[in-house]
Motif scaffolding. Structure first.
Motif, mmCIF file in Angstrom:
data_model
loop_
_atom_site.group_PDB
_atom_site.id
_atom_site.type_symbol
_atom_site.label_atom_id
_atom_site.label_comp_id
_atom_site.label_asym_id
_atom_site.label_seq_id
_atom_site.Cartn_x
_atom_site.Cartn_y
_atom_site.Cartn_z
ATOM 1 N N LEU A 117 0.692 -1.597 -0.059
ATOM 2 C CA LEU A 117 -0.417 0.084 0.143
ATOM 3 C C LEU A 117 1.033 1.132 -0.043
ATOM 4 N N VAL A 118 2.179 1.258 0.954
ATOM 5 C CA VAL A 118 2.945 2.428 0.862
ATOM 6 C C VAL A 118 3.306 2.710 0.386
ATOM 7 N N GLU A 119 3.960 1.596 -1.550
ATOM 8 C CA GLU A 119 4.512 1.831 -2.912
ATOM 9 C C GLU A 119 3.377 2.596 -3.438
ATOM 10 N N ARG A 193 10.316 -4.516 3.261
ATOM 11 C CA ARG A 193 11.715 -3.754 3.107
ATOM 12 C C ARG A 193 12.618 -2.684 2.192
ATOM 13 N N SER A 194 12.345 -3.933 1.462
ATOM 14 C CA SER A 194 12.959 -2.121 0.109
ATOM 15 C C SER A 194 12.260 -0.681 0.522
ATOM 16 N N ILE A 195 10.873 -1.125 0.059
ATOM 17 C CA ILE A 195 9.685 -0.111 0.364
ATOM 18 C C ILE A 195 9.890 0.553 0.890
ATOM 19 N N ILE A 196 9.995 0.171 2.764
ATOM 20 C CA ILE A 196 9.747 1.077 3.251
ATOM 21 C C ILE A 196 10.977 1.468 3.880
ATOM 22 N N GLY A 197 12.262 0.727 3.035
ATOM 23 C CA GLY A 197 12.925 1.676 4.090
ATOM 24 C C GLY A 197 14.010 2.719 3.091
ATOM 25 N N ALA A 198 13.584 2.862 1.641
ATOM 26 C CA ALA A 198 14.031 3.763 0.958
ATOM 27 C C ALA A 198 12.567 5.232 1.342
ATOM 28 N N GLN A 199 11.293 4.823 1.705
ATOM 29 C CA GLN A 199 10.345 5.491 1.735
ATOM 30 C C GLN A 199 10.843 6.627 3.386
ATOM 31 N N SER A 200 11.034 5.349 3.849
ATOM 32 C CA SER A 200 11.913 6.304 5.024
ATOM 33 C C SER A 200 12.540 7.629 4.806
ATOM 34 N N VAL A 333 11.085 7.307 13.237
ATOM 35 C CA VAL A 333 10.641 6.674 12.355
ATOM 36 C C VAL A 333 9.240 5.153 12.172
ATOM 37 N N THR A 334 10.224 4.751 13.459
ATOM 38 C CA THR A 334 9.253 3.375 13.683
ATOM 39 C C THR A 334 7.774 3.568 14.250
ATOM 40 N N ALA A 335 7.701 4.418 14.613
ATOM 41 C CA ALA A 335 7.367 5.197 15.858
ATOM 42 C C ALA A 335 5.946 5.392 14.541
ATOM 43 N N TYR A 336 5.819 6.115 13.479
ATOM 44 C CA TYR A 336 5.443 6.917 12.626
ATOM 45 C C TYR A 336 5.159 5.480 11.360
ATOM 46 N N TRP A 337 5.670 4.613 11.666
ATOM 47 C CA TRP A 337 5.299 3.328 10.133
ATOM 48 C C TRP A 337 3.677 3.114 10.665
ATOM 49 N N LEU A 338 4.570 2.428 12.480
ATOM 50 C CA LEU A 338 3.676 1.818 12.905
ATOM 51 C C LEU A 338 1.730 2.535 13.286
ATOM 52 N N ARG A 339 2.414 3.762 13.197
ATOM 53 C CA ARG A 339 0.779 4.580 13.719
ATOM 54 C C ARG A 339 0.006 4.487 11.733
ATOM 55 N N CYS A 340 1.131 4.259 11.401
ATOM 56 C CA CYS A 340 0.790 4.468 9.840
ATOM 57 C C CYS A 340 -0.355 3.056 10.002
ATOM 58 N N MET A 341 0.211 1.774 10.563
ATOM 59 C CA MET A 341 -0.313 0.250 10.333
ATOM 60 C C MET A 341 -1.717 0.124 11.222
ATOM 61 N N LEU A 512 -8.228 -7.118 0.299
ATOM 62 C CA LEU A 512 -8.294 -7.142 0.889
ATOM 63 C C LEU A 512 -9.357 -6.239 1.723
ATOM 64 N N ASP A 513 -10.765 -6.726 2.487
ATOM 65 C CA ASP A 513 -12.719 -6.376 2.096
ATOM 66 C C ASP A 513 -11.556 -4.725 3.432
ATOM 67 N N GLU A 514 -13.165 -4.494 3.180
ATOM 68 C CA GLU A 514 -13.565 -2.930 3.735
ATOM 69 C C GLU A 514 -12.857 -2.764 4.672
ATOM 70 N N GLN A 515 -13.284 -3.670 5.482
ATOM 71 C CA GLN A 515 -12.461 -3.370 7.489
ATOM 72 C C GLN A 515 -11.007 -3.562 7.482
ATOM 73 N N GLU A 516 -9.711 -4.595 6.812
ATOM 74 C CA GLU A 516 -9.463 -5.017 6.868
ATOM 75 C C GLU A 516 -8.698 -3.378 6.052
ATOM 76 N N ARG A 517 -8.321 -2.765 4.980
ATOM 77 C CA ARG A 517 -8.320 -1.728 4.316
ATOM 78 C C ARG A 517 -7.976 -0.887 4.861
ATOM 79 N N GLY A 518 -9.259 -0.788 6.266
ATOM 80 C CA GLY A 518 -9.593 0.770 6.782
ATOM 81 C C GLY A 518 -8.378 1.010 7.742
ATOM 82 N N VAL A 519 -7.774 -0.205 8.636
ATOM 83 C CA VAL A 519 -6.830 0.085 9.469
ATOM 84 C C VAL A 519 -5.392 0.627 9.143
ATOM 85 N N PHE A 520 -5.315 1.011 7.759
ATOM 86 C CA PHE A 520 -3.821 1.648 7.092
ATOM 87 C C PHE A 520 -4.266 3.353 6.797
#
Length: 524
Positions: A117-119, A193-200, A333-341, A512-520
């Motif tokens: 989803l981040v990509e 990890r390529s995606i998350i690391g580069a985006q970080s 940075v870790t907190a940011y991604w966890l909050r996005c999740m 993903l259903d609507e509930q699953e996608r909605g947490v991100f």
């Protein structure tokens, strides 16, 4: 323990309250298909892993199994350990599927899905293996960083890469790049990890052009290129004062820009005494730093891995998560991604390198070392006389590689299938001692015994005269519920497995259903 239909259980997973949705099947069963929010806690290791995953014993726990009664066993064990709010899903995972809900293959599914989803949301630029090789062959200077831990980097990596786990990238980048114009490529074994690391790095406002290596080491292999094995190019361990100061500046700016909350030590200690909320405290620095010093009670969870495999450390949705480091950058940075999740993650406002008074931290001791031992020499005599049953409760992979002759492989959730007669004398062998203790609990409750544990490991058994034999086909694949068969050989040169894995990873978002996608919130 109460029972919930799948239709009753699913809304509870995102209703805002704390909940631990635990899949108590073994690893192979879990990877073959599980609910999106289910956290793996295999029954064979229940009491070993429960303390860290479930810090609060009054938290709401919902169990799911294979519809085979293992959830009831797990519920009884958790109740005996003081957990009070227990439920299970009717029909287990098969019932979940019959209710029309998706069972997801693989492991670390929420984290993997989030990366995809981040990509898409952030438009993360990538570079293919062929393009990377062509640019390097043409003499272009690029810095290639492997965002995985050092042990994975050593196993296989892109030739010439340097290990710098994701959470360390922004913190250590000044020592890894020659200037602010050199392109930086972040790689991993697959995609996340390529995606998350580069985006970080992009989120931190790094001036260098930043790219993610498309499909990581698997994409490199699929391009017909050779990997490097045994590499030992690691990140610099200790940083100078100027680099640390820059890290602190970046941390403060990033926290302000992304509204990441701080928690002071006094508030943290108050939360530790709050019996109504679950609290996780993680130190997200490197293993070397964690060993040198840490905030009292902090559990080591390297930031990059915590984002990559959140369900390895966090079982309670809605819990408070506090992250500790030294400069605040890795935690932010870790907190940011966890909050996005969808997690309630915050940064501890304390330098973990500064000593503080030790706190009295409650520890839940769940496994007692009470099982009597028997030596390999005495066991040999009993086996020769046919006076004992030897059960090896280690992993099926370990059993295949080598076990004492005459042993039967057994796994805790299926002990009753062994057909042992009441009163049978049993010796339990395991390379991981607590596994023997836990299996013995269930054997004793079934009326078997006396029960002893075989002391030592394979080297000790061999030295005492026991034959150690390998059985490549025993147990058969169909019985290996602890083994993750899901494209398990993708890192061993099986290109079809690589293709299957990458197709699985990129298709996660489509399931993903609507509930699953909605947490991100993949774009922050």
């Amino acid at each position: 323990m109460r029972w919930l239909t799948p239709h009753d259980a699913k809304p509870l997973l995102t209703d805002g309250g704390e909940i631990a949705f635990l899949d108590v099947r073994e690893s192979g069963q879990y990877a073959a298909g599980h609910p999106f929010f289910a956290v793996p806690l295999p029954y064979s290791r229940l009491e070993i892993e429960a303390p860290a995953l479930l810090p609060r014993r009054s938290v709401c726990i919902v169990l799911i199994d294979d519809g085979d009664g293992v959830a009831e066993k797990a519920g009884r064990r958790l109740a005996s350990l003081g957990f009070t709010d227990l439920a299970a899903v009717e029909g287990g995972a098969p019932g979940w599927a019959r209710a029309g809900y998706t069972l997801y293959e693989g492991v670390n599914v929420p984290s993997k899905t989030f990366g995809e989803l981040v990509e898409h949301a952030c438009g993360m630029p990538s570079i293919s293996a062929r393009e990377l090789k062509a640019r390097r062959d043409a003499g272009e200077t690029l810095v290639l960083l492997d965002g995985r831990p050092l042990d994975e980097h050593r196993r296989m990596t892109i030739p010439g890469s340097t290990c710098c786990p994701n959470a360390e990238l922004g913190h250590r980048l000044p020592l890894l790049v020659p200037d602010e114009a050199t392109p930086v490529v972040v790689s991993c074994a697959g995609r996340t990890r390529s995606i998350i690391g580069a985006q970080s790095l992009r989120e931190l406002g790094i001036s260098n052009p930043v790219l993610a290596l498309e499909n990581g080491t698997q994409g490199w292999q699929l391009a017909g290129l050779a990997l490097e094995h045994g590499a030992d190019r690691g990140y610099p361990d200790r940083l100078g004062d100027d680099v640390l100061a820059r890290s602190r500046e970046r941390a403060a700016a990033f926290r302000r820009r992304r509204s990441i909350p701080l928690v002071d030590a006094a508030t943290l200690e108050a939360w530790r005494g709050d019996g109504t909320r679950t609290l996780y405290l993680f130190d997200v620095r490197t293993p070397e730093e964690y060993r040198r010093n840490r905030y009292p009670g902090a559990v080591h969870a390297p930031g990059g891995q915590l984002v990559q495999a959140t369900d390895r450390w966090v079982a309670v949705r809605g819990a408070r998560i506090v992250l500790s480091d030294d400069t605040g950058l890795r935690a932010a940075v870790t907190a940011y991604w966890l909050r996005c999740m969808g997690h309630d993650a915050r940064v501890l406002d304390h330098d973990a390198t500064r000593p503080v008074a030790e706190q009295s931290i409650e520890e839940i001791g769940l496994v007692d070392d009470l099982l009597p031992r028997i030596g390999a020499g005495e066991l040999r005599s009993l086996l020769e006389a046919g006076a004992v049953t030897l059960l090896d409760v280690g992993s099926s992979a370990e059993f295949r590689r080598g076990h004492a002759a005459g042993a039967r492989w057994a796994i805790r959730p299926r002990l009753e299938r062994l057909g042992l007669a009441p009163g049978s004398r049993i010796v339990v062998a395991a390379r991981d001692w607590p596994l023997a203790e836990l299996a013995a609990i269930d054997l004793a409750e079934a009326g078997l015994g006396p029960i002893q544990a075989l002391a030592g490991g394979p080297d000790d058994w061999r030295a005492a005269g026991l034959d150690i034999v390998a059985t490549p086909d025993d147990p058969p694949d169909a019985d290996r519920i602890d083994f993750v068969h899901f494209v398990h050989d993708r890192h061993a040169g099986n290109l079809e497995a690589c293709r299957a894995y990458l197709a699985w990873e990129t298709n996660l978002v489509n399931q993903l259903d609507e509930q699953e996608r909605g947490v991100f919130r993949p774009a922050g």
